[in-house]
Design a protein around this motif. Structure first.
Motif, PDB file in Angstrom:
ATOM      1  N   ALA A 106       2.542  -5.911 -14.384  1.00 24.14           N
ATOM      2  CA  ALA A 106       1.099  -5.751 -14.534  1.00 24.14           C
ATOM      3  C   ALA A 106       0.768  -5.790 -16.027  1.00 24.14           C
ATOM      4  O   ALA A 106       1.585  -5.390 -16.854  1.00 24.14           O
ATOM      5  CB  ALA A 106       0.658  -4.421 -13.940  1.00 24.14           C
ATOM      6  N   VAL A 107      -0.413  -6.294 -16.349  1.00 21.92           N
ATOM      7  CA  VAL A 107      -0.861  -6.289 -17.743  1.00 21.92           C
ATOM      8  C   VAL A 107      -1.847  -5.135 -17.912  1.00 21.92           C
ATOM      9  O   VAL A 107      -2.896  -5.115 -17.283  1.00 21.92           O
ATOM     10  CB  VAL A 107      -1.536  -7.621 -18.118  1.00 21.92           C
ATOM     11  CG1 VAL A 107      -2.012  -7.590 -19.566  1.00 21.92           C
ATOM     12  CG2 VAL A 107      -0.588  -8.790 -17.886  1.00 21.92           C
ATOM     13  N   ARG A 147      -3.822   4.051 -33.061  1.00 17.76           N
ATOM     14  CA  ARG A 147      -2.468   3.987 -32.516  1.00 17.76           C
ATOM     15  C   ARG A 147      -1.542   3.177 -33.422  1.00 17.76           C
ATOM     16  O   ARG A 147      -1.929   2.118 -33.929  1.00 17.76           O
ATOM     17  CB  ARG A 147      -2.476   3.427 -31.105  1.00 17.76           C
ATOM     18  CG  ARG A 147      -2.935   1.981 -31.018  1.00 17.76           C
ATOM     19  CD  ARG A 147      -2.873   1.500 -29.578  1.00 17.76           C
ATOM     20  NE  ARG A 147      -3.328   0.116 -29.481  1.00 17.76           N
ATOM     21  CZ  ARG A 147      -3.557  -0.508 -28.336  1.00 17.76           C
ATOM     22  NH1 ARG A 147      -3.382   0.114 -27.190  1.00 17.76           N
ATOM     23  NH2 ARG A 147      -3.964  -1.762 -28.336  1.00 17.76           N
ATOM     24  N   THR A 148      -0.325   3.691 -33.620  1.00 18.41           N
ATOM     25  CA  THR A 148       0.626   3.046 -34.525  1.00 18.41           C
ATOM     26  C   THR A 148       1.520   2.070 -33.777  1.00 18.41           C
ATOM     27  O   THR A 148       2.291   1.344 -34.375  1.00 18.41           O
ATOM     28  CB  THR A 148       1.505   4.092 -35.207  1.00 18.41           C
ATOM     29  OG1 THR A 148       2.148   4.879 -34.199  1.00 18.41           O
ATOM     30  CG2 THR A 148       0.672   5.002 -36.088  1.00 18.41           C
ATOM     31  N   HIS A 149       1.447   2.100 -32.451  1.00 18.10           N
ATOM     32  CA  HIS A 149       2.222   1.186 -31.619  1.00 18.10           C
ATOM     33  C   HIS A 149       1.537   1.099 -30.248  1.00 18.10           C
ATOM     34  O   HIS A 149       0.610   1.874 -29.968  1.00 18.10           O
ATOM     35  CB  HIS A 149       3.688   1.632 -31.480  1.00 18.10           C
ATOM     36  CG  HIS A 149       3.874   3.086 -31.161  1.00 18.10           C
ATOM     37  ND1 HIS A 149       5.096   3.693 -31.141  1.00 18.10           N
ATOM     38  CD2 HIS A 149       2.984   4.070 -30.849  1.00 18.10           C
ATOM     39  CE1 HIS A 149       4.978   4.969 -30.830  1.00 18.10           C
ATOM     40  NE2 HIS A 149       3.715   5.227 -30.653  1.00 18.10           N
ATOM     41  N   THR A 150       1.969   0.150 -29.426  1.00 16.15           N
ATOM     42  CA  THR A 150       1.366   0.039 -28.097  1.00 16.15           C
ATOM     43  C   THR A 150       2.071   0.957 -27.091  1.00 16.15           C
ATOM     44  O   THR A 150       1.672   1.022 -25.926  1.00 16.15           O
ATOM     45  CB  THR A 150       1.397  -1.422 -27.590  1.00 16.15           C
ATOM     46  OG1 THR A 150       2.656  -2.003 -27.931  1.00 16.15           O
ATOM     47  CG2 THR A 150       0.291  -2.243 -28.210  1.00 16.15           C
ATOM     48  N   SER A 151       3.092   1.695 -27.549  1.00 12.97           N
ATOM     49  CA  SER A 151       3.843   2.573 -26.640  1.00 12.97           C
ATOM     50  C   SER A 151       2.999   3.602 -25.877  1.00 12.97           C
ATOM     51  O   SER A 151       3.353   3.941 -24.741  1.00 12.97           O
ATOM     52  CB  SER A 151       4.957   3.289 -27.401  1.00 12.97           C
ATOM     53  OG  SER A 151       5.741   2.353 -28.106  1.00 12.97           O
ATOM     54  N   PRO A 152       1.907   4.138 -26.465  1.00 14.54           N
ATOM     55  CA  PRO A 152       1.127   5.085 -25.660  1.00 14.54           C
ATOM     56  C   PRO A 152       0.635   4.494 -24.334  1.00 14.54           C
ATOM     57  O   PRO A 152       0.377   5.250 -23.394  1.00 14.54           O
ATOM     58  CB  PRO A 152      -0.045   5.468 -26.571  1.00 14.54           C
ATOM     59  CG  PRO A 152       0.011   4.580 -27.752  1.00 14.54           C
ATOM     60  CD  PRO A 152       1.410   4.095 -27.858  1.00 14.54           C
ATOM     61  N   ILE A 168       3.362  -4.664 -18.896  1.00 15.25           N
ATOM     62  CA  ILE A 168       3.324  -4.964 -20.315  1.00 15.25           C
ATOM     63  C   ILE A 168       1.950  -4.550 -20.820  1.00 15.25           C
ATOM     64  O   ILE A 168       0.990  -4.453 -20.051  1.00 15.25           O
ATOM     65  CB  ILE A 168       3.565  -6.454 -20.657  1.00 15.25           C
ATOM     66  CG1 ILE A 168       2.515  -7.363 -20.013  1.00 15.25           C
ATOM     67  CG2 ILE A 168       4.978  -6.870 -20.286  1.00 15.25           C
ATOM     68  CD1 ILE A 168       2.454  -8.753 -20.654  1.00 15.25           C
ATOM     69  N   ALA A 169       1.879  -4.271 -22.124  1.00 14.77           N
ATOM     70  CA  ALA A 169       0.614  -3.858 -22.726  1.00 14.77           C
ATOM     71  C   ALA A 169       0.484  -4.524 -24.090  1.00 14.77           C
ATOM     72  O   ALA A 169       1.042  -4.045 -25.068  1.00 14.77           O
ATOM     73  CB  ALA A 169       0.566  -2.339 -22.865  1.00 14.77           C
ATOM     74  N   PRO A 170      -0.198  -5.649 -24.144  1.00 16.13           N
ATOM     75  CA  PRO A 170      -0.438  -6.281 -25.446  1.00 16.13           C
ATOM     76  C   PRO A 170      -1.611  -5.600 -26.145  1.00 16.13           C
ATOM     77  O   PRO A 170      -2.522  -5.110 -25.473  1.00 16.13           O
ATOM     78  CB  PRO A 170      -0.810  -7.724 -25.074  1.00 16.13           C
ATOM     79  CG  PRO A 170      -1.311  -7.660 -23.672  1.00 16.13           C
ATOM     80  CD  PRO A 170      -0.788  -6.410 -23.020  1.00 16.13           C
ATOM     81  N   TYR A 188      -0.420  -7.047 -34.114  1.00 19.05           N
ATOM     82  CA  TYR A 188      -0.393  -6.998 -32.653  1.00 19.05           C
ATOM     83  C   TYR A 188       1.016  -6.798 -32.125  1.00 19.05           C
ATOM     84  O   TYR A 188       1.976  -7.325 -32.691  1.00 19.05           O
ATOM     85  CB  TYR A 188      -0.978  -8.300 -32.085  1.00 19.05           C
ATOM     86  CG  TYR A 188      -2.469  -8.388 -32.285  1.00 19.05           C
ATOM     87  CD1 TYR A 188      -2.983  -8.726 -33.533  1.00 19.05           C
ATOM     88  CD2 TYR A 188      -3.347  -8.097 -31.255  1.00 19.05           C
ATOM     89  CE1 TYR A 188      -4.353  -8.779 -33.739  1.00 19.05           C
ATOM     90  CE2 TYR A 188      -4.718  -8.162 -31.455  1.00 19.05           C
ATOM     91  CZ  TYR A 188      -5.207  -8.500 -32.700  1.00 19.05           C
ATOM     92  OH  TYR A 188      -6.564  -8.545 -32.895  1.00 19.05           O
ATOM     93  N   GLN A 189       1.107  -6.043 -31.068  1.00 21.02           N
ATOM     94  CA  GLN A 189       2.380  -5.796 -30.394  1.00 21.02           C
ATOM     95  C   GLN A 189       2.216  -6.055 -28.906  1.00 21.02           C
ATOM     96  O   GLN A 189       1.103  -6.093 -28.390  1.00 21.02           O
ATOM     97  CB  GLN A 189       2.799  -4.325 -30.549  1.00 21.02           C
ATOM     98  CG  GLN A 189       3.290  -3.939 -31.915  1.00 21.02           C
ATOM     99  CD  GLN A 189       3.851  -2.520 -31.916  1.00 21.02           C
ATOM    100  OE1 GLN A 189       3.517  -1.697 -31.058  1.00 21.02           O
ATOM    101  NE2 GLN A 189       4.691  -2.221 -32.895  1.00 21.02           N
ATOM    102  N   VAL A 190       3.365  -6.198 -28.241  1.00 21.13           N
ATOM    103  CA  VAL A 190       3.371  -6.132 -26.780  1.00 21.13           C
ATOM    104  C   VAL A 190       4.394  -5.083 -26.407  1.00 21.13           C
ATOM    105  O   VAL A 190       5.521  -5.106 -26.892  1.00 21.13           O
ATOM    106  CB  VAL A 190       3.838  -7.427 -26.109  1.00 21.13           C
ATOM    107  CG1 VAL A 190       3.742  -7.288 -24.598  1.00 21.13           C
ATOM    108  CG2 VAL A 190       3.022  -8.598 -26.546  1.00 21.13           C
TER     109      VAL A 190
END
Ligand SMILES: [Zn+2]
Length: 318
Positions: A106-107, A147-152, A168-170, A188-190
């Motif tokens: 899921a996105v 946010r410092t990363h997309t991990s949250p 995944i969370a881009p 940007y991160q994923v």
């Protein structure tokens, strides 16, 4: 125009020629004065109207010259809207979303302004933990942060959807960084995560390899190093051989020939537990991928600052 004004001052001005005649009036016999005055006024009127006529013709000439040089043909067709293009990061992101959707992921989306809990605590990074110093954070005055990363979004995904979970969370992330060719304050991160029964490092490697060969459309050389991240155990750094220089070293790979592409690992039991998932029953892997860095590798872009520059000369190439 200037010469004309000079003539006007010389003739009609307060100290002009015409004025000199008036001064001579005193020398005339009284009976001659009326006729002389009349003649002088007539001469003055004639000169003034000649001056006005000349001035008007100069004005018209100047206006016509301007109209001639600024002329546009309103009957020509308009140039039309310039076609835009998708930002290179957006293009890579859309491809990744397609790929992972096809693999059953899921996105998910999450807020860019995060709580300290979701950005740090729920990821096994307690207040006193030195890992917080590894990420230079933009703190907001209400104790939230950028946010410092997309991990949250992992945490939010686990809280909301529970196991089994593939997501995944881009998205856009922020660091208080010294900006140079390979560091930006906004990039940007994923984030990717899979939670299921009996998930191992082998599963993780399978997805990583599938991901990278799809993105780069060729085999890439990767290496896995042990890496420390509080939210995974064991943790790894996955590097790929620099696609810009191919190994000898360049500014993007900091002359090392390798580019740190993603931290990854098996989800730490504490992280699962904090989101209400029993680590004795469920396990998972997670990875964080630099989407901006991936776009740099993909298109051979050697300066990260171009992405947020808004420079159309850059953007029009994609
Ligand atoms: Zn390189």
């Amino acid at each position: 125009m200037e010469a004309l004004e000079g003539v006007r001052v010389d003739v009609l001005g307060r100290k002009g020629t015409l004025g000199q005649f008036s001064k001579e009036f005193g020398k005339l016999a009284p009976q001659e004065r009326a006729a002389a005055g009349k003649a002088l006024n007539a001469a003055k009127d004639a000169l003034e109207s000649a001056f006005e006529a000349r001035k008007h013709s100069f004005d018209t000439e100047a206006l016509n010259a301007r109209l001639g040089s600024e002329w546009i043909d309103l009957t020509l067709p308009a140039p039309g809207a310039r076609p835009g293009s998708l930002h290179p990061v957006t293009q890579v992101q859309m491809e990744l979303e397609d790929l992972f959707t096809s693999l059953g992921f899921a996105v998910l989306d999450g807020p860019e302004v995060e709580t300290e809990y979701h950005n740090f605590d729920a990821l096994n990074i307690p207040a006193s933990h030195p890992a917080r110093d590894m990420q230079d954070t933009f703190w907001l005055t209400d104790s939230n942060l950028l946010r410092t990363h997309t991990s949250p979004v992992q945490v939010r995904g686990m809280e909301r959807l529970g196991p089994p979970l593939r997501m995944i969370a881009p998205g856009r992330v922020f660091r208080n960084e010294e900006v140079d060719a390979s560091h930006e304050h906004t990039f940007y991160q994923v984030e990717g995560m899979m939670v299921d029964r009996n998930v191992s490092v082998a599963h993780m490697l399978y997805f990583m390899k599938t991901l990278l060969s799809a993105i780069f459309r060729r085999e890439v050389t990767i290496r896995l190093r042990p890496g420390y991240f509080p939210f995974v155990e064991p943790g790894f750094e996955l590097d790929i051989q620099c696609l810009i220089c191919g190994g000898p070293g360049c500014p993007v790979c900091k002359q090392s020939g390798w580019v740190e592409l993603m931290p990854c690992g098996l989800v730490h039991p504490n992280v699962l537990r904090m989101s209400g998932i029993d680590p004795d029953e469920w396990g998972g892997f997670a990875f964080g991928l630099g989407l901006t860095r991936l776009a740099m590798m993909r298109y051979g872009i050697d300066d990260i600052r171009l992405f947020e520059s808004g420079d159309l000369r850059f953007l029009r190439q994609f």
